[in-house]
Design a protein around this motif. Structure first.
Motif, PDB file in Angstrom:
ATOM      1  N   ALA A  91       6.826  38.584   6.404  1.00  0.00           N
ATOM      2  CA  ALA A  91       7.957  39.497   6.558  1.00  0.00           C
ATOM      3  C   ALA A  91       8.214  40.189   5.229  1.00  0.00           C
ATOM      4  O   ALA A  91       7.993  39.616   4.161  1.00  0.00           O
ATOM      5  CB  ALA A  91       9.193  38.724   7.004  1.00  0.00           C
ATOM      6  N   ILE A  92       8.693  41.425   5.303  1.00  0.00           N
ATOM      7  CA  ILE A  92       8.962  42.218   4.114  1.00  0.00           C
ATOM      8  C   ILE A  92      10.417  42.036   3.692  1.00  0.00           C
ATOM      9  O   ILE A  92      11.341  42.154   4.512  1.00  0.00           O
ATOM     10  CB  ILE A  92       8.676  43.711   4.369  1.00  0.00           C
ATOM     11  N   VAL A  93      10.639  41.746   2.416  1.00  0.00           N
ATOM     12  CA  VAL A  93      11.983  41.657   1.852  1.00  0.00           C
ATOM     13  C   VAL A  93      12.038  42.529   0.602  1.00  0.00           C
ATOM     14  O   VAL A  93      11.011  42.826   0.005  1.00  0.00           O
ATOM     15  CB  VAL A  93      12.367  40.199   1.506  1.00  0.00           C
ATOM     16  N   GLY A  94      13.242  42.927   0.226  1.00  0.00           N
ATOM     17  CA  GLY A  94      13.398  43.743  -0.977  1.00  0.00           C
ATOM     18  C   GLY A  94      14.519  44.749  -0.825  1.00  0.00           C
ATOM     19  O   GLY A  94      15.090  44.938   0.254  1.00  0.00           O
ATOM     20  N   ARG A  95      14.868  45.403  -1.917  1.00  0.00           N
ATOM     21  CA  ARG A  95      15.970  46.363  -1.927  1.00  0.00           C
ATOM     22  C   ARG A  95      15.678  47.580  -1.053  1.00  0.00           C
ATOM     23  O   ARG A  95      16.602  48.286  -0.639  1.00  0.00           O
ATOM     24  CB  ARG A  95      16.249  46.819  -3.360  1.00  0.00           C
ATOM     25  N   GLU A  96      14.394  47.845  -0.760  1.00  0.00           N
ATOM     26  CA  GLU A  96      14.046  48.985   0.077  1.00  0.00           C
ATOM     27  C   GLU A  96      14.585  48.834   1.499  1.00  0.00           C
ATOM     28  O   GLU A  96      14.629  49.811   2.253  1.00  0.00           O
ATOM     29  CB  GLU A  96      12.523  49.156   0.121  1.00  0.00           C
ATOM     30  N   ASP A 145      13.450  55.445  13.039  1.00  0.00           N
ATOM     31  CA  ASP A 145      12.609  56.647  12.921  1.00  0.00           C
ATOM     32  C   ASP A 145      12.297  57.001  11.471  1.00  0.00           C
ATOM     33  O   ASP A 145      12.177  58.173  11.118  1.00  0.00           O
ATOM     34  CB  ASP A 145      13.273  57.856  13.613  1.00  0.00           C
ATOM     35  N   ARG A 146      12.170  55.993  10.646  1.00  0.00           N
ATOM     36  CA  ARG A 146      11.784  56.190   9.250  1.00  0.00           C
ATOM     37  C   ARG A 146      10.536  55.375   8.966  1.00  0.00           C
ATOM     38  O   ARG A 146      10.177  54.497   9.759  1.00  0.00           O
ATOM     39  CB  ARG A 146      12.934  55.764   8.326  1.00  0.00           C
ATOM     40  N   PRO A 147       9.835  55.664   7.863  1.00  0.00           N
ATOM     41  CA  PRO A 147       8.604  54.925   7.570  1.00  0.00           C
ATOM     42  C   PRO A 147       8.872  53.428   7.422  1.00  0.00           C
ATOM     43  O   PRO A 147      10.000  52.997   7.127  1.00  0.00           O
ATOM     44  CB  PRO A 147       8.123  55.534   6.248  1.00  0.00           C
ATOM     45  N   ALA A 148       7.839  52.634   7.639  1.00  0.00           N
ATOM     46  CA  ALA A 148       7.967  51.187   7.484  1.00  0.00           C
ATOM     47  C   ALA A 148       8.411  50.851   6.067  1.00  0.00           C
ATOM     48  O   ALA A 148       7.907  51.421   5.096  1.00  0.00           O
ATOM     49  CB  ALA A 148       6.626  50.513   7.786  1.00  0.00           C
ATOM     50  N   PRO A 149       9.394  49.961   5.913  1.00  0.00           N
ATOM     51  CA  PRO A 149       9.895  49.633   4.568  1.00  0.00           C
ATOM     52  C   PRO A 149       8.841  48.921   3.737  1.00  0.00           C
ATOM     53  O   PRO A 149       8.046  48.125   4.247  1.00  0.00           O
ATOM     54  CB  PRO A 149      11.093  48.725   4.845  1.00  0.00           C
ATOM     55  N   ALA A 150       8.855  49.215   2.452  1.00  0.00           N
ATOM     56  CA  ALA A 150       7.968  48.527   1.511  1.00  0.00           C
ATOM     57  C   ALA A 150       8.733  47.369   0.882  1.00  0.00           C
ATOM     58  O   ALA A 150       9.952  47.269   0.983  1.00  0.00           O
ATOM     59  CB  ALA A 150       7.488  49.487   0.432  1.00  0.00           C
ATOM     60  N   GLY A 151       8.013  46.489   0.214  1.00  0.00           N
ATOM     61  CA  GLY A 151       8.654  45.363  -0.449  1.00  0.00           C
ATOM     62  C   GLY A 151       7.712  44.193  -0.587  1.00  0.00           C
ATOM     63  O   GLY A 151       6.495  44.322  -0.450  1.00  0.00           O
ATOM     64  N   GLN A 152       8.289  43.033  -0.826  1.00  0.00           N
ATOM     65  CA  GLN A 152       7.525  41.814  -1.033  1.00  0.00           C
ATOM     66  C   GLN A 152       7.319  41.086   0.294  1.00  0.00           C
ATOM     67  O   GLN A 152       8.262  40.945   1.080  1.00  0.00           O
ATOM     68  CB  GLN A 152       8.270  40.909  -2.018  1.00  0.00           C
ATOM     69  N   SER A 153       6.096  40.636   0.561  1.00  0.00           N
ATOM     70  CA  SER A 153       5.807  39.902   1.790  1.00  0.00           C
ATOM     71  C   SER A 153       6.020  38.407   1.554  1.00  0.00           C
ATOM     72  O   SER A 153       5.498  37.840   0.594  1.00  0.00           O
ATOM     73  CB  SER A 153       4.373  40.165   2.249  1.00  0.00           C
ATOM     74  N   VAL A 154       6.821  37.782   2.426  1.00  0.00           N
ATOM     75  CA  VAL A 154       7.126  36.352   2.299  1.00  0.00           C
ATOM     76  C   VAL A 154       6.986  35.690   3.666  1.00  0.00           C
ATOM     77  O   VAL A 154       6.973  36.356   4.698  1.00  0.00           O
ATOM     78  CB  VAL A 154       8.553  36.129   1.755  1.00  0.00           C
ATOM     79  N   GLN A 155       6.895  34.381   3.673  1.00  0.00           N
ATOM     80  CA  GLN A 155       6.911  33.617   4.915  1.00  0.00           C
ATOM     81  C   GLN A 155       8.361  33.390   5.348  1.00  0.00           C
ATOM     82  O   GLN A 155       9.264  33.287   4.522  1.00  0.00           O
ATOM     83  CB  GLN A 155       6.193  32.286   4.728  1.00  0.00           C
ATOM     84  N   LEU A 156       8.566  33.302   6.654  1.00  0.00           N
ATOM     85  CA  LEU A 156       9.932  33.208   7.174  1.00  0.00           C
ATOM     86  C   LEU A 156      10.569  31.843   6.952  1.00  0.00           C
ATOM     87  O   LEU A 156      11.756  31.751   6.659  1.00  0.00           O
ATOM     88  CB  LEU A 156       9.941  33.529   8.671  1.00  0.00           C
ATOM     89  N   ASP A 157       9.811  30.804   7.122  1.00  0.00           N
ATOM     90  CA  ASP A 157      10.380  29.455   7.024  1.00  0.00           C
ATOM     91  C   ASP A 157      10.566  29.057   5.562  1.00  0.00           C
ATOM     92  O   ASP A 157       9.688  29.282   4.727  1.00  0.00           O
ATOM     93  CB  ASP A 157       9.480  28.442   7.725  1.00  0.00           C
ATOM     94  N   ALA A 158      11.711  28.497   5.270  1.00  0.00           N
ATOM     95  CA  ALA A 158      12.013  28.018   3.922  1.00  0.00           C
ATOM     96  C   ALA A 158      12.923  26.807   4.037  1.00  0.00           C
ATOM     97  O   ALA A 158      13.652  26.649   5.019  1.00  0.00           O
ATOM     98  CB  ALA A 158      12.672  29.113   3.087  1.00  0.00           C
ATOM     99  N   TYR A 215      14.258  35.917  10.139  1.00  0.00           N
ATOM    100  CA  TYR A 215      14.002  37.055   9.248  1.00  0.00           C
ATOM    101  C   TYR A 215      15.279  37.475   8.531  1.00  0.00           C
ATOM    102  O   TYR A 215      15.293  37.687   7.309  1.00  0.00           O
ATOM    103  CB  TYR A 215      13.429  38.209  10.066  1.00  0.00           C
ATOM    104  N   ALA A 216      16.387  37.582   9.282  1.00  0.00           N
ATOM    105  CA  ALA A 216      17.658  37.948   8.659  1.00  0.00           C
ATOM    106  C   ALA A 216      18.073  36.921   7.613  1.00  0.00           C
ATOM    107  O   ALA A 216      18.545  37.268   6.519  1.00  0.00           O
ATOM    108  CB  ALA A 216      18.739  38.088   9.731  1.00  0.00           C
ATOM    109  N   THR A 217      17.888  35.643   7.917  1.00  0.00           N
ATOM    110  CA  THR A 217      18.225  34.586   6.960  1.00  0.00           C
ATOM    111  C   THR A 217      17.348  34.680   5.722  1.00  0.00           C
ATOM    112  O   THR A 217      17.824  34.502   4.592  1.00  0.00           O
ATOM    113  CB  THR A 217      18.073  33.210   7.622  1.00  0.00           C
ATOM    114  N   ARG A 218      16.068  34.992   5.931  1.00  0.00           N
ATOM    115  CA  ARG A 218      15.138  35.100   4.788  1.00  0.00           C
ATOM    116  C   ARG A 218      15.505  36.277   3.891  1.00  0.00           C
ATOM    117  O   ARG A 218      15.397  36.188   2.664  1.00  0.00           O
ATOM    118  CB  ARG A 218      13.707  35.258   5.311  1.00  0.00           C
ATOM    119  N   ILE A 219      15.926  37.391   4.493  1.00  0.00           N
ATOM    120  CA  ILE A 219      16.366  38.546   3.700  1.00  0.00           C
ATOM    121  C   ILE A 219      17.586  38.164   2.866  1.00  0.00           C
ATOM    122  O   ILE A 219      17.675  38.476   1.674  1.00  0.00           O
ATOM    123  CB  ILE A 219      16.687  39.738   4.619  1.00  0.00           C
ATOM    124  N   ALA A 220      18.553  37.479   3.500  1.00  0.00           N
ATOM    125  CA  ALA A 220      19.755  37.055   2.782  1.00  0.00           C
ATOM    126  C   ALA A 220      19.401  36.124   1.629  1.00  0.00           C
ATOM    127  O   ALA A 220      19.967  36.222   0.527  1.00  0.00           O
ATOM    128  CB  ALA A 220      20.726  36.371   3.744  1.00  0.00           C
TER     129      ALA A 220
END
Length: 426
Positions: free
Chosen positions: A81-86, A101-114, A222-227
């Motif tokens: 999953a992508i995380v980051g300020r973008e 309707d915007r381009p796919a966000p860029a950022g750091q790829s991480v695993q969801l489970d933590a 995913y939402a939890t991982r972003i947070a």
């Protein structure tokens, strides 16, 4: 998705039934990710059960077009999953794909489970986070890093309350997870409840009710991982998830597909394992905080529903929405007497604690004799406490009412409450 170079071994589809696929010819473990290829486009699936004759997988999408004999390959890694300020200001689905309707966000790829933070490394909760809602900031004060459940039946204002929180909170970043929502309500929530100002500092993760159970579960993770990413970067994050009940329903579908026996109201044992694992990941962390608001849809307004009961035992407080208050036009329809913040007493100053106690006592005293007053059976002067409550209740109820677009800073809320109590006492 994982790269083709990560593929290590092949197998085949043996059976397709609903969202379930039986796989043969592979050595698979629980949680492995596989790619299914055949006459249809490639699909990604996750192994949810392993038996003596093979494994059962659930697809991240539709099973249409998948047939017996289709090729199955195991991937070394689960989809990241992508995380980051973008991601700020963006709307994405449970797989991280853009929905605006915007381009796919860029950022750091991480695993969801933590893993959840270690209990002894968590910081103490010792400061207040403003919500912009007068009733919450005064009578149910929320600490920075506290986890609160919002309990209510359908149609009593849970989504509206979440929109008010997103617009009024003093957190740096909002992460909003809409899990199992009606497709119609998603756009309404984003445009009406959240608004452009709320969206500009928010990230919205959406998995509607028609999405497969795995996608709904993934959206919550995913939402939890972003947070977690923003909190570990030193930010104060407000995570809002609507709703935990539909997340539990998604896990129930996964558990039943894996062959688990149904228990309380059909929920499988894994539901009561997944809930604390996910909810404990929020809260205060080493560098930042995740203040979490989880809505819980109580069936028939039954506060002893198994999911409501389990969530209430995990979290640090609860806000109860009352249908009777909503019918009376009191919004937000929060019951001030049934709602509780377990950390409020540690966060209030001494004068604030006195004001909150007096306010609750006045509202409780007025509620105790309300039926007698309605039928004309109460005699003024017979109960001094009830007289004080009846005298102050109208002013207090008016103070606790608030329109969805109104934001009141927490300091102003306390000042207004102090003024009301002084005037009533005089």
């Amino acid at each position: 998705m994982a790269d083709q170079s990560l593929i290590v071994v092949n197998g085949a589809v043996a059976r397709v039934g609903g969202h379930e696929i039986d796989v043969r010819g592979l050595r698979l473990r629980l949680g492995d990710t596989v790619r299914i290829s055949g006459s249809c486009e490639d699909r990604i699936a996750e192994i949810v059960a392993v038996g003596t004759e093979g494994a059962t997988a659930l697809v991240f999408g539709s099973t249409d077009g998948i047939g017996r004999g289709d090729r199955v390959v195991r991937l070394r890694e689960a989809p990241g999953a992508i995380v980051g300020r973008e991601l700020l200001g963006r709307i994405v689905d449970g797989l991280g794909r853009p929905m605006d309707d915007r381009p796919a966000p860029a950022g750091q790829s991480v695993q969801l489970d933590a893993a959840a933070p270690d209990a002894m490394t968590r910081r103490r909760i010792d400061s207040v986070i403003g919500t912009g809602i007068r009733l919450v900031d005064t009578l149910c004060t929320v600490g920075r890093g506290q986890r609160i459940g919002i309990f209510g039946g359908s149609g009593v204002g849970k989504s509206t309350l979440m929109g008010m929180l997103a617009k009024g909170t003093t957190a740096d970043v909002n992460v909003v997870a809409l899990i199992g929502e009606r497709g119609r309500e998603v756009r309404e929530f984003i445009e009406d409840e959240l608004g452009p100002d709320g969206l500009s500092r928010s990230i919205v993760v959406v998995a509607t009710s028609d999405q497969p159970a795995l996608v709904r579960l993934r959206a919550a993770k995913y939402a939890t991982r972003i947070a977690e990413w923003f909190a570990d970067s030193g930010h104060d994050v407000m995570l809002m998830m609507d709703s935990v009940t539909r997340l539990a329903m998604a896990q129930r579908e996964i558990g039943l597909a894996a062959g688990e026996p149904p228990t309380a109201r059909g929920y499988t044992p894994s539901v009561f394992t997944v809930l604390p694992q996910l909810l404990e990941r929020t809260g205060p962390r080493t560098h930042g905080t995740i203040t979490a608001m989880y809505t819980v849809l109580v069936d028939g307004d039954d506060m002893n529903d198994p999911i409501a009961d389990a969530v209430r035992g995990i979290l640090d407080g609860h806000i109860v929405l009352d249908r009777n208050l909503a019918v009376q036009g009191r919004y937000p329809a929060i019951d001030p007497l049934a709602s509780l913040s377990r950390l409020a007493a540690k966060l209030w100053s001494e004068p604030q604690q006195v004001m909150a106690t007096v306010t609750r006592d006045a509202l409780a005293a007025a509620a105790e004799v309300s039926e007698l007053v309605e039928v004309g059976a109460y005699v003024p002067g017979s109960n001094p406490r009830a007289d004080r409550g009846l005298r102050s209740a109208p002013r207090l109820i008016e103070f606790l009412k608030q329109s969805p677009n109104e934001v009141t800073p927490k300091e102003e809320a306390w000042d207004r409450l102090a003024t009301i109590l002084q005037e009533v006492a005089a």
